[in-house]
Design a protein around this motif. Sequence first.
Motif, PDB file in Angstrom:
ATOM      1  N   THR A  42       0.732  -1.318  -0.038  1.00  0.00           N
ATOM      2  CA  THR A  42       0.048   0.150  -0.102  1.00  0.00           C
ATOM      3  C   THR A  42       0.720   1.311   0.041  1.00  0.00           C
ATOM      4  O   THR A  42       0.677   2.076  -0.688  1.00  0.00           O
ATOM      5  N   ILE A  43       1.721   1.335   0.995  1.00  0.00           N
ATOM      6  CA  ILE A  43       2.460   2.781   1.034  1.00  0.00           C
ATOM      7  C   ILE A  43       3.574   2.690   0.329  1.00  0.00           C
ATOM      8  O   ILE A  43       3.862   3.760  -0.492  1.00  0.00           O
ATOM      9  N   ILE A  44       4.549   1.752  -0.045  1.00  0.00           N
ATOM     10  CA  ILE A  44       5.510   1.726  -0.872  1.00  0.00           C
ATOM     11  C   ILE A  44       5.300   1.711  -2.453  1.00  0.00           C
ATOM     12  O   ILE A  44       5.519   2.450  -3.381  1.00  0.00           O
ATOM     13  N   LEU A  45       4.678   0.601  -2.830  1.00  0.00           N
ATOM     14  CA  LEU A  45       4.186   0.213  -4.196  1.00  0.00           C
ATOM     15  C   LEU A  45       3.196   1.283  -4.440  1.00  0.00           C
ATOM     16  O   LEU A  45       3.130   1.619  -5.647  1.00  0.00           O
ATOM     17  N   GLY A  46       2.105   1.442  -3.486  1.00  0.00           N
ATOM     18  CA  GLY A  46       0.956   2.335  -4.043  1.00  0.00           C
ATOM     19  C   GLY A  46       1.354   3.449  -4.560  1.00  0.00           C
ATOM     20  O   GLY A  46       0.618   4.150  -5.505  1.00  0.00           O
ATOM     21  N   GLY A  52      -5.325   7.256   2.523  1.00  0.00           N
ATOM     22  CA  GLY A  52      -6.257   8.056   1.223  1.00  0.00           C
ATOM     23  C   GLY A  52      -5.194   8.060   0.051  1.00  0.00           C
ATOM     24  O   GLY A  52      -5.675   7.982  -0.815  1.00  0.00           O
ATOM     25  N   THR A  53      -4.182   8.961   0.528  1.00  0.00           N
ATOM     26  CA  THR A  53      -3.338   9.336  -0.722  1.00  0.00           C
ATOM     27  C   THR A  53      -2.933   7.922  -1.460  1.00  0.00           C
ATOM     28  O   THR A  53      -3.035   7.799  -2.649  1.00  0.00           O
ATOM     29  N   GLY A  80      -3.078   4.186  -6.167  1.00  0.00           N
ATOM     30  CA  GLY A  80      -3.295   3.013  -6.781  1.00  0.00           C
ATOM     31  C   GLY A  80      -4.467   3.041  -7.621  1.00  0.00           C
ATOM     32  O   GLY A  80      -4.256   2.240  -8.893  1.00  0.00           O
ATOM     33  N   LEU A  81      -5.709   3.689  -7.316  1.00  0.00           N
ATOM     34  CA  LEU A  81      -6.640   3.690  -8.244  1.00  0.00           C
ATOM     35  C   LEU A  81      -6.133   4.291  -9.764  1.00  0.00           C
ATOM     36  O   LEU A  81      -6.589   3.843 -10.827  1.00  0.00           O
ATOM     37  N   PRO A 106      -5.160  -2.887  -3.555  1.00  0.00           N
ATOM     38  CA  PRO A 106      -5.723  -3.014  -4.944  1.00  0.00           C
ATOM     39  C   PRO A 106      -5.048  -2.915  -6.043  1.00  0.00           C
ATOM     40  O   PRO A 106      -5.127  -3.325  -7.092  1.00  0.00           O
ATOM     41  N   LEU A 107      -4.090  -2.050  -5.872  1.00  0.00           N
ATOM     42  CA  LEU A 107      -2.897  -1.686  -7.144  1.00  0.00           C
ATOM     43  C   LEU A 107      -2.341  -3.135  -7.518  1.00  0.00           C
ATOM     44  O   LEU A 107      -2.103  -3.092  -8.778  1.00  0.00           O
TER      45      LEU A 107
END
Length: 527
Positions: free
Chosen positions: A252-256, A414-415, A420-421, A493-494
């Motif tokens: 989530t944080i690094i790849l997203g 949220g960021t 990712g979206l 989700p990404l």
Amino acid sequence: MNVLLLSIIVLIYLIIIGYTGYVAWKRTKTAEDFMVAGRTTHPYIMAMSYGATFISTAAIVGFGGTAGLYGMGILWLVFFNILIGIFIAFVFFGKKTRKMGHNLKALTFPEFLSKRFESKFIQYFSGLVIFLGMPLYASVVLIGAARFMEATLNLDFNIALIIMALIVAGYVILGGIRGVMYTDALQGTVMFLGMIILLLVTYYLLGGVTQSQQALTNLAYLVPEQVQAVGGTGWTTFPTLGSPFWWTLVSTIILGVGIGVLAQPQLVVRFMTVRSNKELNRGVLIGGIFIFVITGSAYIVGSLSNVYFFQQMGQIAIQVAAGNIDKIIPIYINSAMPEWFTYLFMLTLLSAAMSTLSSQFHVQGTSIGRDVYETVFNRRGDRSVLITRVGILAAVIIAVILGYTLPGSIIAQGTALFFGLCAAAFLSAYVGALFWKRATKPGIIAGMVMGTFTSLFWLLFVYKKTAASLGIFKAISGQSLLITTQPWPLVDPLVIGVPVAMFFTVLVSLLTKPPSKEHINKCFEGI
């Protein structure tokens, strides 16, 4: 609080911002000026605008606070930001985007994709995704600035939200992208100086680089039991491989954010505002240094805040912030820094918030005005600029409403979700547009639609942090999640949406008729 000193500082700052916005307004004459600054932007302004738009209060307050919980492992995101967000984005994506955008006379990111693949559907679908999805990102940026104003000025959080929104809306509605980029460059400079001072003062307070890092390592025994149970091991070590803590940090944080940055509409449009590739080449160094200082400082200070709080209060950062990581940086600044710096840093955060918000509101406005209104109703001219300005106002209102309703500790999350979206919706199309001449309109549409809806499906029914809190699947079936087998509820989700989009883009493109050679030659002329 020294009201007189604070008032003088803020007044001077707002006068400078106001004058900058006025200059931009005077130089905005045409739709091209409003959308892409006449394609004549100076490399320093472009690079600083790109960096200031990329790095917001979400990075400083949200991800800085996240570092207070996750530790130095988040510094991998700095590496991804510079490698992917600056070097790859400018050198490999930016140059092609600039030239192809000029060839196609595209003024927005959705219009760029639309003209590249000769599809109106792509333009208004992309415009709707941006207009409907970006308010989440804009709202968390607003929250970051408002939280700091709340802690520093004892100002009501709700009032702070409205003040920030109104200031930004004014110069974006009037000055368009020129107003955005001119003020971004100024605000980025303030951010750069503020974060350098913050990092140096933090190391000074904690006894230097070596001593502070060792002190942080020695605090590993204070990692809360609930954090240890999900894989947390300390602030200078990486979480246990495959643990829930590891999946959140990495996927989530690094790849997203690290990968999602390539498909951010408000950043892509920056490449179309410069005259030639020389400006982009010069921007790489400026942007790289800017990102390194801003994000690196925020994440290091967020992690080291644990040392300061433990030495002064006997608690770690997350305990001092009462469980809300969005409050760690504001509390640290107000506790550890001298009063004059608190006011200076408030300008740093205001600059960070305003630079990103202005770009977000501008992109949302152009999405609804240029990409939806003009495309659906087939109308051009001054009316679309009016609709764009109305769209900006609507975007501001939606962001403020979300800012009131979103829960705590939401800024970084949220960021990352919005990044990712965008990656799931646009990355395959953007890569195909620039690097694969065989990509077809049906293939791009299939990839965009499948990527978008796969990402949304995962958010609503599988990804634990959003699906469980929204409760949609539970209302339907009585169960919290569609898939409970580990690690799927922890996978961002990404990680699912981007491969799905890529797969359908390639598959459908290979099964459909390739685009005409004439159109491809027009798109790639001079590239």
